[in-house]
Design an enzyme around this catalytic site. Sequence first.
Site, short mmCIF file in Angstrom:
data_model
loop_
_atom_site.label_atom_id
_atom_site.label_comp_id
_atom_site.label_asym_id
_atom_site.label_seq_id
_atom_site.Cartn_x
_atom_site.Cartn_y
_atom_site.Cartn_z
N ASP A 27 57.75 28.78 -23.47
CA ASP A 27 58.77 28.86 -22.44
C ASP A 27 59.42 27.48 -22.30
O ASP A 27 58.79 26.46 -22.62
CB ASP A 27 58.11 29.28 -21.12
CG ASP A 27 59.06 29.18 -19.95
OD1 ASP A 27 60.14 29.80 -20.02
OD2 ASP A 27 58.74 28.48 -18.98
N THR A 52 58.00 24.42 -18.35
CA THR A 52 56.88 24.34 -19.30
C THR A 52 57.06 23.11 -20.19
O THR A 52 56.19 22.23 -20.24
CB THR A 52 56.81 25.62 -20.15
OG1 THR A 52 56.62 26.73 -19.26
CG2 THR A 52 55.67 25.56 -21.15
N ARG A 56 65.97 27.87 -7.56
CA ARG A 56 65.07 28.36 -8.60
C ARG A 56 64.54 29.76 -8.27
O ARG A 56 64.50 30.65 -9.13
CB ARG A 56 63.91 27.37 -8.77
CG ARG A 56 62.79 27.83 -9.70
CD ARG A 56 63.24 27.98 -11.13
NE ARG A 56 62.13 28.30 -12.03
CZ ARG A 56 62.28 28.78 -13.25
NH1 ARG A 56 63.48 28.99 -13.75
NH2 ARG A 56 61.23 29.04 -14.00
N SER A 107 63.02 31.74 -24.37
CA SER A 107 63.47 31.37 -23.03
C SER A 107 64.57 32.29 -22.51
O SER A 107 65.33 32.89 -23.28
CB SER A 107 64.00 29.93 -23.08
OG SER A 107 64.74 29.61 -21.93
N ASN A 108 64.65 32.37 -21.18
CA ASN A 108 65.76 33.05 -20.50
C ASN A 108 67.09 32.35 -20.74
O ASN A 108 68.15 32.97 -20.60
CB ASN A 108 65.50 33.06 -18.99
CG ASN A 108 64.57 34.18 -18.53
OD1 ASN A 108 64.33 35.15 -19.24
ND2 ASN A 108 64.05 34.04 -17.32
N LYS A 130 62.87 38.12 -19.15
CA LYS A 130 61.42 38.16 -18.96
C LYS A 130 61.13 38.76 -17.58
O LYS A 130 61.85 38.47 -16.65
CB LYS A 130 60.85 36.74 -19.01
CG LYS A 130 61.02 36.04 -20.34
CD LYS A 130 60.51 34.61 -20.20
CE LYS A 130 60.56 33.87 -21.54
NZ LYS A 130 60.04 32.49 -21.40
N SER A 138 53.29 29.07 -21.31
CA SER A 138 54.24 29.00 -20.20
C SER A 138 53.55 28.46 -18.96
O SER A 138 52.35 28.65 -18.77
CB SER A 138 54.81 30.39 -19.89
OG SER A 138 55.74 30.32 -18.82
N ASN A 153 54.89 29.40 -16.07
CA ASN A 153 55.26 30.42 -15.09
C ASN A 153 54.28 31.58 -15.14
O ASN A 153 54.20 32.28 -16.15
CB ASN A 153 56.68 30.91 -15.36
CG ASN A 153 57.71 29.81 -15.12
OD1 ASN A 153 57.84 29.31 -14.01
ND2 ASN A 153 58.42 29.41 -16.17
N PHE A 158 54.26 34.57 -13.91
CA PHE A 158 54.80 35.92 -14.21
C PHE A 158 55.09 36.07 -15.70
O PHE A 158 55.02 37.18 -16.24
CB PHE A 158 56.06 36.21 -13.38
CG PHE A 158 57.32 35.62 -13.96
CD1 PHE A 158 57.70 34.33 -13.65
CD2 PHE A 158 58.10 36.36 -14.85
CE1 PHE A 158 58.85 33.78 -14.20
CE2 PHE A 158 59.25 35.82 -15.40
CZ PHE A 158 59.63 34.52 -15.07
N ASP A 159 55.42 34.98 -16.34
CA ASP A 159 55.78 34.98 -17.76
C ASP A 159 54.51 35.18 -18.60
O ASP A 159 54.50 35.94 -19.59
CB ASP A 159 56.42 33.62 -18.04
CG ASP A 159 57.17 33.53 -19.36
OD1 ASP A 159 57.40 34.57 -20.00
OD2 ASP A 159 57.55 32.40 -19.73
#
Lengths: 232, 232
Positions: free
Chosen positions: B16, B20, B47, B123-124, B156, B180, B182, B184-185
């Site tokens: 990520d 990250t 964010r 990545s997003n 994601k 990552s 994150n 949730f990721d």
Amino acid sequence: MSERAGSFNLGALAFDAYGTLFDVHSVLAACEAAFPSRGEAVSRLWRDKQLEYSWLLSLMDRYENFWTVTEKALRYACQRLGLSCDPATHTRMLESYYRLAAYPEVPAALARLAVKRRLVILSNGTPQMLAAVTRAAGLTAVFDELISVEAVGIYKPSPRVYALLPQRLGMPAERIGFVSSNAFDITGAKAFGLRTFWVNRQDATPDGLGYPPDIVVRTLAELADRLAAART
Amino acid sequence: MSERAGSFNLGALAFDAYGTLFDVHSVLAACEAAFPSRGEAVSRLWRDKQLEYSWLLSLMDRYENFWTVTEKALRYACQRLGLSCDPATHTRMLESYYRLAAYPEVPAALARLAVKRRLVILSNGTPQMLAAVTRAAGLTAVFDELISVEAVGIYKPSPRVYALLPQRLGMPAERIGFVSSNAFDITGAKAFGLRTFWVNRQDATPDGLGYPPDIVVRTLAELADRLAAART
């Protein structure tokens, strides 16, 4: 705005449940009883995580029902706030969802809104949760149907959820008004093609994704006034 | 844990980007410069809303790219906090995303992790955002590919995003490690079937959805140590 409202030809109104009809402050009271002085922090984090989990599981194609989501969100909130929650307290807090009070204006406003229109609920809640909370608030008779996302196994704001309304009501989306206090829910319903009425009870910032509501009100009583005015 | 790690047979690592590899505190600095003493509030809300919008648009089947999402989230944050943001400030804040610093340990850790493994970013961010930030941090050469969700038009944690990894890398999911910070990721990647390594830089509460990471570390340097130890 009343010119806009005048153009509506609504055959039915569909209501979100939590925060729209039913006051989630009853949950806050349960949180405060369990964790004195931390009730608000627990209750806000619990609610935020409940929604976040519903979105994540939907996106992951891993639907779990709203009771389970609510339970996991409560565990997360307690863990993050460093609060230990014994099983009895955990159960008591969760069960507060079965006994939410309706907002004070709701029963009379629904009676007015029901004139010549069908009313239904469209909610993330499980069928059991919706039946219980509607019964506890004495509102069972006013609704034709309590529609749960469980029928499609995904959460709001998926278009598959809002598509349940034209399917079940047997009328086109533009004849259905959708009422919610949750901005993201209004956004999803509007993107799908429903008429949307945002009950902005807390003076929240509008969602900025570009699907604004047709009408904004502060209470359901105000919505009943606006829709009555639009008819005359 | 080292027994677990010992069983990995990783052909590639996917990272990520935001939070990250790249320190989003550079964004905080831009927020603080624009709105003295409110920088942290702006940056946190920005964010949070950026992620929320990415989830909502995905669920609504209304993908918009991450630059647009980031822009709309910034507008929301300013509006909610009652801050007026002129166009030049708005642009300056957004463009901070092009120039994020890598976390201090990242370059050396990536060099170690790259031995006998392919490294990619997943990545997003848009392809343009990813190319710019990687170039600015001097990390272009270490990655085989910068993979953007734009290829699938959803964010994601959709499994369609993680499925890009076995497709592009030409190896099975269980040979790919996903890194990552994150939570949730990590949850989404694990639910899809990747090996997951959570860089828990901020001592965050683990996600409670039931897809725990294979390894938890605090920095990428620690991850390089753990994976090196697992090989011996």
